[in-house]
Design a protein around this motif. Structure first.
Motif, short mmCIF file in Angstrom:
data_model
loop_
_atom_site.label_atom_id
_atom_site.label_comp_id
_atom_site.label_asym_id
_atom_site.label_seq_id
_atom_site.Cartn_x
_atom_site.Cartn_y
_atom_site.Cartn_z
N ALA A 188 -59.97 63.38 19.18
CA ALA A 188 -59.19 62.27 18.64
C ALA A 188 -59.85 61.85 17.33
O ALA A 188 -60.93 62.36 16.97
CB ALA A 188 -59.15 61.10 19.62
N ARG A 189 -59.22 60.99 16.61
CA ARG A 189 -59.81 60.56 15.34
C ARG A 189 -61.09 59.78 15.62
O ARG A 189 -61.09 58.75 16.29
CB ARG A 189 -58.82 59.70 14.57
CG ARG A 189 -59.30 59.31 13.18
CD ARG A 189 -58.18 58.65 12.40
NE ARG A 189 -58.64 58.16 11.10
CZ ARG A 189 -58.79 58.91 10.02
NH1 ARG A 189 -58.49 60.21 10.08
NH2 ARG A 189 -59.21 58.40 8.89
N GLY A 190 -62.23 60.31 15.13
CA GLY A 190 -63.52 59.67 15.34
C GLY A 190 -64.15 59.95 16.68
O GLY A 190 -65.14 59.32 17.05
N PHE A 191 -63.61 60.93 17.43
CA PHE A 191 -64.11 61.19 18.79
C PHE A 191 -63.90 62.66 19.14
O PHE A 191 -62.85 63.24 18.83
CB PHE A 191 -63.37 60.31 19.79
CG PHE A 191 -63.57 60.69 21.23
CD1 PHE A 191 -64.73 60.33 21.90
CD2 PHE A 191 -62.61 61.42 21.92
CE1 PHE A 191 -64.92 60.68 23.22
CE2 PHE A 191 -62.79 61.77 23.24
CZ PHE A 191 -63.95 61.40 23.89
N ARG A 192 -64.92 63.27 19.78
CA ARG A 192 -64.83 64.66 20.22
C ARG A 192 -65.53 64.80 21.56
O ARG A 192 -66.60 64.24 21.78
CB ARG A 192 -65.47 65.61 19.21
CG ARG A 192 -65.35 67.09 19.58
CD ARG A 192 -66.07 67.96 18.54
NE ARG A 192 -65.86 69.37 18.77
CZ ARG A 192 -66.58 70.14 19.60
NH1 ARG A 192 -67.59 69.58 20.28
NH2 ARG A 192 -66.32 71.42 19.75
N MET A 193 -64.91 65.55 22.50
CA MET A 193 -65.50 65.79 23.80
C MET A 193 -65.33 67.27 24.14
O MET A 193 -64.27 67.87 23.90
CB MET A 193 -64.83 64.92 24.87
CG MET A 193 -65.49 64.98 26.23
SD MET A 193 -64.67 63.87 27.42
CE MET A 193 -65.20 62.28 26.82
N GLU A 194 -66.36 67.88 24.72
CA GLU A 194 -66.35 69.31 25.06
C GLU A 194 -66.94 69.50 26.45
O GLU A 194 -67.91 68.84 26.82
CB GLU A 194 -67.15 70.11 24.04
CG GLU A 194 -67.25 71.60 24.34
CD GLU A 194 -68.04 72.35 23.29
OE1 GLU A 194 -68.59 73.42 23.61
OE2 GLU A 194 -68.13 71.87 22.13
N ALA A 195 -66.36 70.42 27.24
CA ALA A 195 -66.85 70.68 28.60
C ALA A 195 -66.22 71.96 29.11
O ALA A 195 -65.40 72.60 28.45
CB ALA A 195 -66.51 69.51 29.52
N ASP A 196 -66.65 72.35 30.34
CA ASP A 196 -66.05 73.52 30.98
C ASP A 196 -64.58 73.26 31.32
O ASP A 196 -63.75 74.17 31.28
CB ASP A 196 -66.82 73.88 32.25
CG ASP A 196 -68.23 74.37 31.95
OD1 ASP A 196 -68.46 74.86 30.82
OD2 ASP A 196 -69.09 74.27 32.84
N SER A 197 -64.24 72.02 31.67
CA SER A 197 -62.85 71.66 31.93
C SER A 197 -62.63 70.21 31.53
O SER A 197 -63.56 69.40 31.52
CB SER A 197 -62.50 71.86 33.41
OG SER A 197 -63.26 71.01 34.23
N LEU A 198 -61.37 69.91 31.19
CA LEU A 198 -61.00 68.56 30.75
C LEU A 198 -59.73 68.11 31.46
O LEU A 198 -58.87 68.93 31.80
CB LEU A 198 -60.73 68.53 29.24
CG LEU A 198 -61.89 68.77 28.28
CD1 LEU A 198 -61.36 68.89 26.86
CD2 LEU A 198 -62.90 67.64 28.36
N GLU A 199 -59.62 66.83 31.67
CA GLU A 199 -58.39 66.24 32.16
C GLU A 199 -58.10 64.99 31.34
O GLU A 199 -58.99 64.16 31.14
CB GLU A 199 -58.48 65.87 33.64
CG GLU A 199 -57.20 65.24 34.18
CD GLU A 199 -57.28 64.92 35.66
OE1 GLU A 199 -56.26 64.44 36.21
OE2 GLU A 199 -58.35 65.14 36.26
N ALA A 200 -56.87 64.88 30.84
CA ALA A 200 -56.48 63.72 30.04
C ALA A 200 -55.31 63.03 30.72
O ALA A 200 -54.35 63.67 31.13
CB ALA A 200 -56.09 64.15 28.63
N LEU A 201 -55.41 61.72 30.84
CA LEU A 201 -54.33 60.91 31.39
C LEU A 201 -53.62 60.25 30.22
O LEU A 201 -54.23 59.49 29.45
CB LEU A 201 -54.89 59.86 32.35
CG LEU A 201 -55.75 60.40 33.51
CD1 LEU A 201 -56.21 59.27 34.40
CD2 LEU A 201 -54.96 61.43 34.31
N THR A 202 -52.32 60.53 30.09
CA THR A 202 -51.56 60.06 28.94
C THR A 202 -50.25 59.41 29.38
O THR A 202 -49.16 59.89 29.04
CB THR A 202 -51.26 61.22 27.99
OG1 THR A 202 -50.48 62.22 28.70
CG2 THR A 202 -52.52 61.87 27.48
#
Length: 500
Positions: free
Chosen positions: A286-300
């Motif tokens: 996202a703008r100003g934010f970064r996340m990295e991992a083996d797996s991700l889940e986003a609630l939108t």
């Protein structure tokens, strides 16, 4: 491609059938207004007929044209001008057509319009080859080439048709469709592009293969393979494999495999992780934010980012977008998604087995806006909180103390805190860490902000102090404050140093 090969083999098998039962499908000239002539013995005649005319076959086919040539020996008729073909399930119009009653094969060219009477779907193009269902061929098949156009009418009422263009389109019965070569799909809920597409009308499933791209009202998805499942004509879930990349207005996620879940055509949740034949790390940006991992889940919910969960050697970082020109979700594919070359105090870093990022809702942002302040019309997701669970480490910036002397020495620069603990919870305000809470504190280092010349003076004073047995009366203490107990907010760690 395997499905297309199976369809073509079925077509070839049906076309190669000898007479048998289908050979009894005799076609006769039942009406004509123009001239008429024939040559050859009975049963092997070649008949030339002017029109308008009408040819009917025993299995219910009805053919009309301006003129025709009939070959009795092979039970075939060639039709010229304003061709109109009808059978119980299909209809066709064209400039020219050839129909064989034995094989059930219809070949048409010139302004072809082919209609499925049951579903209402229509195939248009310069040419089309059609095989009726019959002995050894349980489903009717149609093949159109030279960039045909297919209008697919959904089975669910109230839904808009789907428009498909491709170099080649093949249909089997009323259920299956395969499109090949520069496929372009125009749909109400989603537009798509691919090298090849497969559609199952009964299951309401669409597959895109090769340079696949799907675009909705508020998202764009690219991958090697994309599969979408519909429920009553509305998108229910989407699967993307191989170099998957989802771009929303406020969030971008990349990974080996993405799964998207919808409600009322609106993206509600997505999961990124490894696939059996495609492995790698997943990244949320996202703008100003970064996340990295083996797996991700986003609630939108409502296609607004509320929470991102990173599992497996998770890494998170944030930065001040006013001071750092970092990557954004809308950057073109191939652009770097990391922030390189930043100084130690220009970003916050967080590591853990699992990291959960919480984003502020639009209503919360509005409530927090001071009275009289202009409304925030940006579409950026604003980070509210980062929580690291298991083997947690954090390096984050801190504003200097309100103490006037310390603030003056810092010259507006921020201190840096480094923590190691079981869990670390960072709360953000205006894009910066406001409160830090640590559980199971194992190590902490605080780097105090100071100007370079002040740092040198402090270093010289420290060397003098080492040679002095005791500090002068009334002098300032030289030792750092003791660390706060585990679990406190903004805990100052054990080691305290100045940033030169």
């Amino acid at each position: 491609m395997r499905r297309l090969l199976a369809i073509l083999l079925a077509v070839a098998a049906g076309a190669a059938l000898p007479g048998g039962a289908t050979a009894q499908n005799v076609c006769d000239l039942v009406y004509q207004q123009g001239g008429w002539s024939s040559s050859g013995p009975e049963g092997q005649r070649i008949i030339n007929a002017g029109g308008p005319l009408n040819v009917r076959c025993a299995n219910g086919e009805d053919l009309r044209a301006d003129s025709a040539v009939m070959f009795e020996a092979i039970n075939e008729v060639h039709l010229f001008g304003r061709v109109d073909y009808q059978d119980p399930t299909r209809a066709l119009t064209s400039d020219y057509a050839t129909y064989n009653g034995n094989t059930g094969r219809l070949w048409a060219t010139g302004s072809v319009v082919f209609t499925d009477k049951n579903r209402g779907s229509t195939l248009r193009g310069p040419n089309l080859e059609y095989f009726r269902a019959g002995m050894g061929r349980p489903q009717a098949q149609a093949i159109a080439t030279e960039r045909p156009h297919l209008t697919v009418v959904p089975s669910s009422r109230g839904r808009q048709p789907m428009e498909i263009d491709a170099n080649r389109i093949t249909t089997a019965g009323e259920q299956f469709m395969t499109a090949e070569g520069n496929v372009v799909i125009d749909g109400k809920e989603m537009d798509a592009w691919a090298s090849e597409a497969y559609y199952d009308a009964t299951a309401e499933k669409m597959e895109l293969r090769g340079n696949a791209r799907a675009k909705g009202e508020q998202y764009e998805l690219t991958a090697d393979y994309i599969e979408s499942i519909l429920a009553q004509g509305a998108i229910d879930r989407v699967l993307a494999r191989g170099n998957s990349r989802l771009v929303q207005e406020r969030l971008r996620i990349t990974g080996p495999q993405l799964q998207m879940f919808f409600a009322r055509d609106s993206l509600q949740r997505l999961v990124s992780g490894n696939a059996p034949q495609s492995r790698g790390r997943s990244v949320a940006l996202a703008r100003g934010f970064r996340m990295e991992a083996d797996s991700l889940e986003a609630l939108t919910p409502g296609q607004r980012v509320r929470q991102v969960i990173a599992i497996g050697a998770a890494q998170g970082q944030s930065w001040d977008t006013l001071q750092v020109s970092g990557p954004t979700p809308q950057d073109a594919a191939g652009q770097p998604d990391t922030v390189a070359g930043l100084a130690l105090g220009q970003r916050d870093l967080l590591f853990g087995d699992t990291i959960i990022g919480y984003f502020q809702s639009d209503s919360a942002r509005a409530a927090a806006r001071p009275a009289g302040a202009p409304a925030d019309t940006s579409q950026n997701a604003q980070l509210e909180r980062l929580l690291a669970l298991g083997s947690a480490r954090a390096l984050y910036r801190m504003a200097p103390s309100s103490d006037s002397a310390q603030a003056a020495r810092a010259g507006g620069r921020r201190g840096i805190n480094y923590l190691i603990g079981d869990t670390i919870d960072l709360a953000f305000a205006d894009g910066e860490v406001d409160v830090a809470t640590v559980r199971g504190l194992k190590r902490g280092v605080y780097l105090d902000p100071a100007q370079r010349d002040t740092a040198r003076a402090d270093s010289a004073a420290a060397r003098v102090a080492e040679r002095t047995p005791a500090a002068p009366a009334g002098g300032q203490p030289t030792s750092p404050p003791a660390p706060a107990p585990t679990g406190s907010s903004t805990p100052p760690p054990a080691d305290r140093r100045r940033v030169p």
